[in-house]
Design a protein around this motif. Structure first.
Motif, short mmCIF file in Angstrom:
data_model
loop_
_atom_site.label_atom_id
_atom_site.label_comp_id
_atom_site.label_asym_id
_atom_site.label_seq_id
_atom_site.Cartn_x
_atom_site.Cartn_y
_atom_site.Cartn_z
N ILE A 121 16.49 1.28 -8.55
CA ILE A 121 16.13 2.62 -8.11
C ILE A 121 16.89 3.67 -8.92
CG2 ILE A 121 15.64 1.89 -5.74
CD1 ILE A 121 18.47 3.15 -5.07
N ALA A 122 16.45 4.91 -8.80
CA ALA A 122 17.17 6.05 -9.38
C ALA A 122 17.83 6.80 -8.22
CB ALA A 122 16.21 6.95 -10.13
N LYS A 123 19.13 6.64 -8.07
CA LYS A 123 19.83 7.23 -6.92
C LYS A 123 19.71 8.76 -6.90
CE LYS A 123 23.64 4.77 -7.75
NZ LYS A 123 23.23 3.55 -8.48
N SER A 124 19.68 9.36 -8.08
CA SER A 124 19.58 10.82 -8.12
C SER A 124 18.23 11.28 -7.57
CB SER A 124 19.77 11.32 -9.55
OG SER A 124 18.79 10.78 -10.41
N ARG A 125 17.18 10.54 -7.85
CA ARG A 125 15.85 10.90 -7.33
C ARG A 125 15.79 10.68 -5.82
NH1 ARG A 125 12.03 14.23 -9.40
NH2 ARG A 125 12.58 14.38 -11.59
N LEU A 126 16.37 9.58 -5.35
CA LEU A 126 16.37 9.33 -3.92
C LEU A 126 17.16 10.41 -3.17
CD1 LEU A 126 16.80 5.45 -3.69
CD2 LEU A 126 14.83 6.79 -2.99
N ALA A 127 18.23 10.89 -3.80
CA ALA A 127 19.02 11.95 -3.16
C ALA A 127 18.18 13.20 -2.95
CB ALA A 127 20.25 12.26 -4.01
N GLY A 135 24.13 3.87 -2.63
CA GLY A 135 23.19 2.98 -3.28
C GLY A 135 22.45 2.13 -2.26
N GLN A 136 21.66 1.18 -2.77
CA GLN A 136 20.88 0.32 -1.88
C GLN A 136 21.77 -0.60 -1.05
OE1 GLN A 136 16.67 -0.66 -3.61
NE2 GLN A 136 18.11 -0.99 -5.29
N THR A 137 22.90 -1.00 -1.60
CA THR A 137 23.80 -1.89 -0.87
C THR A 137 24.20 -1.28 0.46
OG1 THR A 137 24.66 -2.89 -2.90
CG2 THR A 137 26.05 -3.03 -0.94
N GLU A 138 24.64 -0.02 0.43
CA GLU A 138 25.10 0.63 1.65
C GLU A 138 23.95 0.85 2.63
OE1 GLU A 138 27.90 1.31 -1.63
OE2 GLU A 138 25.73 1.63 -1.45
N TYR A 139 22.77 1.14 2.10
CA TYR A 139 21.59 1.32 2.95
C TYR A 139 21.26 0.01 3.68
CZ TYR A 139 16.75 2.01 4.39
OH TYR A 139 15.59 2.08 5.13
N VAL A 140 21.21 -1.08 2.93
CA VAL A 140 20.88 -2.37 3.54
C VAL A 140 21.95 -2.78 4.54
CG1 VAL A 140 20.48 -4.83 3.07
CG2 VAL A 140 19.50 -3.09 1.56
#
Length: 333
Positions: A121-127, A135-140
């Motif tokens: 993923i692009a973290k800046s775009r998700l923000a 990141g995805q780790t913390e979300y999961v």
């Protein structure tokens, strides 16, 4: 294995969609377990064609349908649609990536799929669309009810496994973030995961020092004697086969790697530089300490080469294979 793996599409403008298709093409040659993509069927088909892969796509409504079509078509759980525009990330693409991540995580948590593989993923775009996780780790982890502090990142390849105790922080912040309890906790989670998911009965943990020569008796910093060494002692008292702190510059040559199953490192580059030097094309990012299995290819969205057909499929294949192997061990098969 009866339950398939769930692969979230990642950012649709990146290399995730085309690599999902390329991995499916190698399903027999690489003996890959059944998997399905969570995302957009039309987009994955377009990404495959752009890579020169004329493959059939099977739109499925649930993981139960995957086994029936996997041999003949790439199963895609169609949760949305978007035009395929490689290398041009947008908010709509970030929304699809987040929806795919949420749906795939939910399917694994519910027991409908055996493991989660997350596309880049692009973290800046998700923000930009309100995603407030590092990141995805913390979300999961949060979706699984696990504190981010207890979700441990391991990078694994054929030659080496590494765990960085601190991850995406400035190097100057590392000494202040390290603590004996943090090292002990993350190393203990690592040892338990190596036994549960990797079948290593008595994992050997080589713990790196923070400073050159592991501090050299305090002459190059007190952190190794005052923080790292007490953590190793606590681990050994708990029956975990840990040793160190070791001089980081002598830990990663071929003979040294034979003496341990994982290197516990103090900061990001101390772990990832040797890992990527040795296993760049086969590295897998694994999240330890979760009630579910989660892996990810060890690379980013690579927008600059998306759609060119040059992105290497090795990390995606490795992430799928490792997730499948861990799922089999958890199932006792």
């Amino acid at each position: 294995m009866t339950l398939p793996l769930a692969l979230s599409i990642g950012d649709p403008a990146g290399i995730g969609p085309e690599l999902a298709a390329a991995a499916w093409c190698l399903r027999a040659a690489e003996s890959l377990p059944h998997f399905f993509v969570v995302g957009s069927a039309r987009l994955v088909e377009a990404a495959a064609r752009r890579r020169g892969l004329n493959i059939p796509i099977c739109a499925v409504k649930s993981p139960d349908e995957v086994a029936g079509c996997f041999a003949d078509a790439l199963p895609v759980l169609d949760i949305g649609d978007l035009d395929y525009t490689p290398g041009e990330p947008c908010d709509a693409g970030a929304t699809l990536a987040l929806d795919a991540l949420s749906s795939a995580t939910g399917l694994v948590r519910s027991g409908a799929a055996s493991a989660l593989i997350t596309g880049p993923i692009a973290k800046s775009r998700l923000a930009r669309i309100g995603f407030d996780y590092p990141g995805q780790t913390e979300y999961v982890a949060q979706a699984c009810g696990i504190s981010p502090e207890n979700a441990v990142m391991m990078l694994a390849g054929p030659s080496l496994r590494v765990v960085p105790i601190t991850v995406h922080v400035a190097l100057r912040a590392v000494p202040d973030l390290l603590s004996t309890e943090l090292i002990r906790n993350r190393a203990a989670i690592t040892a338990a995961a190596l036994t549960r998911d990797y079948g290593i009965a008595n994992p050997r943990l080589a713990v790196a020092g923070l400073n050159p020569h592991a501090g050299e008796d305090g002459r190059m910093g007190r952190e190794d004697a005052d923080i790292v060494a007490p953590a190793v002692a606590l681990l050994r008292e708990a029956g975990i086969n840990a040793f160190g702190p070791l001089p980081p510059d002598t830990m990663f040559h071929a003979e040294a790697r034979k003496t341990y199953d994982v290197a516990i490192c103090m900061y990001h580059d101390q772990a990832l530089i040797p890992m990527k030097a040795l296993d760049f094309d086969e590295g897998v990012n694994v999240t330890l300490g979760l009630p579910i299995i989660r892996t990810s290819p060890d690379h980013g969205t690579a927008f600059a080469i998306a759609g060119t057909g040059t992105a290497r499929v090795g990390p995606t294949v490795a992430a799928l294979r490792m997730a499948g192997e861990c799922a089999l061990r958890r199932a006792g098969l």
